[in-house]
Design a protein around this motif. Sequence first.
Motif, mmCIF file in Angstrom:
data_model
loop_
_atom_site.group_PDB
_atom_site.id
_atom_site.type_symbol
_atom_site.label_atom_id
_atom_site.label_comp_id
_atom_site.label_asym_id
_atom_site.label_seq_id
_atom_site.Cartn_x
_atom_site.Cartn_y
_atom_site.Cartn_z
ATOM 1 N N LEU A 181 8.891 13.627 -10.678
ATOM 2 C CA LEU A 181 9.194 12.214 -10.888
ATOM 3 C C LEU A 181 8.728 11.749 -12.259
ATOM 4 O O LEU A 181 9.403 10.952 -12.904
ATOM 5 C CB LEU A 181 8.536 11.389 -9.774
ATOM 6 N N GLY A 182 7.593 12.214 -12.710
ATOM 7 C CA GLY A 182 7.083 11.777 -14.004
ATOM 8 C C GLY A 182 6.775 10.288 -13.997
ATOM 9 O O GLY A 182 6.326 9.741 -13.002
ATOM 10 N N ARG A 242 5.199 3.270 -6.736
ATOM 11 C CA ARG A 242 3.795 3.566 -6.430
ATOM 12 C C ARG A 242 3.557 5.050 -6.086
ATOM 13 O O ARG A 242 2.771 5.369 -5.202
ATOM 14 C CB ARG A 242 3.269 2.647 -5.329
ATOM 15 N N ALA A 243 4.246 5.923 -6.785
ATOM 16 C CA ALA A 243 4.082 7.359 -6.536
ATOM 17 C C ALA A 243 2.813 7.870 -7.215
ATOM 18 O O ALA A 243 2.462 7.408 -8.304
ATOM 19 C CB ALA A 243 5.287 8.122 -7.065
ATOM 20 N N PRO A 244 2.124 8.800 -6.594
ATOM 21 C CA PRO A 244 0.935 9.368 -7.234
ATOM 22 C C PRO A 244 1.328 10.258 -8.414
ATOM 23 O O PRO A 244 2.487 10.663 -8.540
ATOM 24 C CB PRO A 244 0.297 10.196 -6.109
ATOM 25 N N GLN A 279 0.843 -1.198 0.000
ATOM 26 C CA GLN A 279 0.000 0.000 0.000
ATOM 27 C C GLN A 279 0.877 1.246 0.000
ATOM 28 O O GLN A 279 1.872 1.302 0.687
ATOM 29 C CB GLN A 279 -0.900 0.007 1.238
ATOM 30 N N GLY A 280 0.486 2.238 -0.763
ATOM 31 C CA GLY A 280 1.157 3.527 -0.740
ATOM 32 C C GLY A 280 2.520 3.516 -1.403
ATOM 33 O O GLY A 280 3.059 2.482 -1.766
ATOM 34 N N LEU A 304 9.304 12.727 -0.591
ATOM 35 C CA LEU A 304 8.418 12.472 -1.704
ATOM 36 C C LEU A 304 7.231 13.387 -1.485
ATOM 37 O O LEU A 304 6.573 13.323 -0.440
ATOM 38 C CB LEU A 304 7.980 11.009 -1.753
ATOM 39 N N LEU A 305 6.986 14.268 -2.444
ATOM 40 C CA LEU A 305 5.938 15.269 -2.314
ATOM 41 C C LEU A 305 4.784 14.960 -3.254
ATOM 42 O O LEU A 305 4.996 14.571 -4.409
ATOM 43 C CB LEU A 305 6.483 16.663 -2.635
ATOM 44 N N GLY A 306 3.592 15.134 -2.765
ATOM 45 C CA GLY A 306 2.387 15.041 -3.568
ATOM 46 C C GLY A 306 1.638 16.350 -3.449
ATOM 47 O O GLY A 306 2.192 17.348 -2.973
ATOM 48 N N GLU A 307 0.375 16.359 -3.857
ATOM 49 C CA GLU A 307 -0.439 17.574 -3.755
ATOM 50 C C GLU A 307 -1.779 17.268 -3.119
ATOM 51 O O GLU A 307 -2.345 16.201 -3.338
ATOM 52 C CB GLU A 307 -0.684 18.172 -5.143
#
Length: 190
Positions: free
Chosen positions: A59-60, A34-36, A12-13, A80-83
Amino acid sequence: MAQQLRAQRPPQGPSLSAPRTLMAGAMATVFVSRAPANARVAISRPNDPPEAAIVASPLGQVPALSLPAPGGVGSFEWRLLGEADGRPVILLRQPLATTEPAATLAAPARVARGNPLPVRGIGPNGDRDRVVLVRPDAPPEAQGPNFFPAENVESTLEAPAEPGTYELRYVMDAPLTGPRVLARREVVVE
């Protein structure tokens, strides 16, 4: 039975794998799974807010990318950054300690003007680091015959046409510090 259920569950994640210790200014490869969508990898100070980064890269679609470590010695962190709601959020963190950068140079002590000068320079090998031949009183950002050790640690430079005392330098050019001379070697052009 519980172990079988755990083994059958898909992970997960996202996950992040990167060096925990690195020479200041060196390049490091970071692996992410598994990066968004729209995820970024960053290096920040541990107490900085999510929007503050010393270095960051999207990351693309690739599972790995290389980033330069800050040029200063200290404690940092991979992020690791998301939004969320249009703002960056930290999804994962991993500590990063940078150590004192060092470099070595090898070249003949004398060369005839205009002749080839075989040179070796080994250091952090950051993507903007260079080995350059300049006058001894030149600033760290001075230009002259040079090569990039991240591409190859050995090269042949053309000696200047004007005789005199020169300095072969390993110049680290890393985030936080900018150009910084890590090693020097005198070269006399005859």
